[in-house]
Scaffold this motif. Structure first.
Motif, short mmCIF file in Angstrom:
data_model
loop_
_atom_site.label_atom_id
_atom_site.label_comp_id
_atom_site.label_asym_id
_atom_site.label_seq_id
_atom_site.Cartn_x
_atom_site.Cartn_y
_atom_site.Cartn_z
N ASP A 107 0.83 -1.21 0.00
CA ASP A 107 0.00 0.00 0.00
C ASP A 107 0.86 1.25 0.00
O ASP A 107 0.58 2.22 -0.73
CB ASP A 107 -0.92 0.02 1.22
N ALA A 108 1.91 1.26 0.80
CA ALA A 108 2.81 2.41 0.87
C ALA A 108 3.49 2.60 -0.49
O ALA A 108 3.64 3.75 -0.96
CB ALA A 108 3.84 2.21 1.97
N ARG A 109 3.89 1.53 -1.14
CA ARG A 109 4.53 1.64 -2.45
C ARG A 109 3.55 2.23 -3.46
O ARG A 109 3.90 3.12 -4.25
CB ARG A 109 5.02 0.26 -2.93
N LYS A 110 2.30 1.76 -3.41
CA LYS A 110 1.28 2.30 -4.33
C LYS A 110 1.04 3.78 -4.09
O LYS A 110 0.92 4.58 -5.02
CB LYS A 110 -0.03 1.52 -4.18
N LEU A 111 0.94 4.14 -2.80
CA LEU A 111 0.71 5.55 -2.46
C LEU A 111 1.87 6.43 -2.92
O LEU A 111 1.67 7.54 -3.44
CB LEU A 111 0.47 5.72 -0.97
N GLY A 160 7.04 14.40 -9.42
CA GLY A 160 8.35 14.49 -8.77
C GLY A 160 8.56 15.74 -8.00
O GLY A 160 9.64 15.97 -7.48
N ALA A 161 7.58 16.64 -7.89
CA ALA A 161 7.75 17.88 -7.19
C ALA A 161 7.74 17.68 -5.68
O ALA A 161 8.33 18.45 -4.93
CB ALA A 161 6.64 18.86 -7.57
N VAL A 162 7.03 16.66 -5.21
CA VAL A 162 6.95 16.40 -3.79
C VAL A 162 7.76 15.12 -3.53
O VAL A 162 7.59 14.10 -4.18
CB VAL A 162 5.50 16.19 -3.34
N ARG A 163 8.63 15.26 -2.56
CA ARG A 163 9.43 14.07 -2.18
C ARG A 163 9.07 13.66 -0.77
O ARG A 163 8.95 14.51 0.10
CB ARG A 163 10.92 14.37 -2.24
N PRO A 164 8.87 12.36 -0.55
CA PRO A 164 8.52 11.92 0.80
C PRO A 164 9.68 12.07 1.77
O PRO A 164 10.84 11.96 1.38
CB PRO A 164 8.17 10.44 0.62
N LEU A 165 9.35 12.39 3.03
CA LEU A 165 10.36 12.49 4.07
C LEU A 165 10.74 11.10 4.54
O LEU A 165 9.90 10.22 4.66
CB LEU A 165 9.81 13.29 5.25
N ARG A 166 11.96 10.95 4.85
CA ARG A 166 12.40 9.64 5.33
C ARG A 166 12.99 9.74 6.69
O ARG A 166 13.59 10.55 7.15
CB ARG A 166 13.41 9.03 4.38
N GLN A 191 1.54 6.89 -6.57
CA GLN A 191 0.46 7.82 -6.89
C GLN A 191 0.90 9.27 -6.64
O GLN A 191 0.60 10.18 -7.41
CB GLN A 191 -0.78 7.50 -6.06
N VAL A 192 1.60 9.49 -5.53
CA VAL A 192 2.11 10.84 -5.22
C VAL A 192 3.09 11.27 -6.30
O VAL A 192 3.05 12.42 -6.76
CB VAL A 192 2.75 10.88 -3.82
N ASP A 193 3.97 10.35 -6.70
CA ASP A 193 4.95 10.69 -7.74
C ASP A 193 4.25 11.04 -9.05
O ASP A 193 4.62 12.00 -9.72
CB ASP A 193 5.92 9.53 -7.98
N GLU A 194 3.24 10.29 -9.41
CA GLU A 194 2.51 10.55 -10.65
C GLU A 194 1.73 11.87 -10.56
O GLU A 194 1.69 12.65 -11.51
CB GLU A 194 1.53 9.41 -10.96
N ALA A 195 1.12 12.12 -9.42
CA ALA A 195 0.29 13.31 -9.28
C ALA A 195 1.13 14.58 -9.21
O ALA A 195 0.73 15.64 -9.70
CB ALA A 195 -0.58 13.20 -8.04
#
Length: 158
Positions: free
Chosen positions: A138-142, A152-158, A145-149
């Protein structure tokens, strides 16, 4: 009064009361005394009718017909009658075997309980591992989806 002196007392009374004691009767008395003192000649030393008769060199029927049989029964019924060491050791072996069986049953039950606990934990671990895999998917899919939407402008925090 020790069992040997009890035997001697009862045998002395038997000799007084039965003046017609035979050699077989005397052999039985001697064999019984030898077994009581732990000095068997032909048997394992256990205080049984078979062993008394064998030590005396007579048959069991002769033993039972003898007035000595009743005297021996009286000796063994006395509360202070001490059994030969062989009989005491056999009784101890029997007691220890029973204790061993009881311990084995107890340990087997404990082992079954622990195996059931391990199986339960294994099932729970498997269920959690599957749920973890689902959440990771689910996290990979999300993320995709974020990357597609955001392209690449938003990068997840790690």
């Amino acid at each position: 009064m020790t069992s040997t002196s009890t035997a001697q007392t009862i045998f002395a009374r038997l000799v007084r009361e039965h003046t017609e004691l035979t050699d077989i009767d005397r052999c039985i008395m001697r064999a019984f005394e030898e077994l009581m003192e732990g000095r068997p000649q032909t048997t394992d030393g256990s205080l049984t009718v078979v062993n008394i008769a064998a030590e005396a060199g007579v048959g069991r029927a002769s033993y039972y017909r003898s007035p000595v049989a009743a005297a021996i029964k009286e000796i063994l019924a006395a509360p202070e009658a001490r059994r030969p060491e062989v009989d005491e050791l056999k009784a101890e072996i029997t007691r220890l075997r029973k204790a061993d069986r009881d311990l084995r049953k107890e340990k087997a039950a404990e082992l079954r309980e622990l195996q059931d606990t391990v199986a339960t934990y294994a099932n729970q671990i498997q269920a959690l591992a599957l749920r973890n895999a689902e959440l990771e998917e689910d996290a990979r899919k999300l993320r995709s989806q974020v990357d597609e939407a955001t392209r690449g402008a938003v990068r997840p925090l790690r």
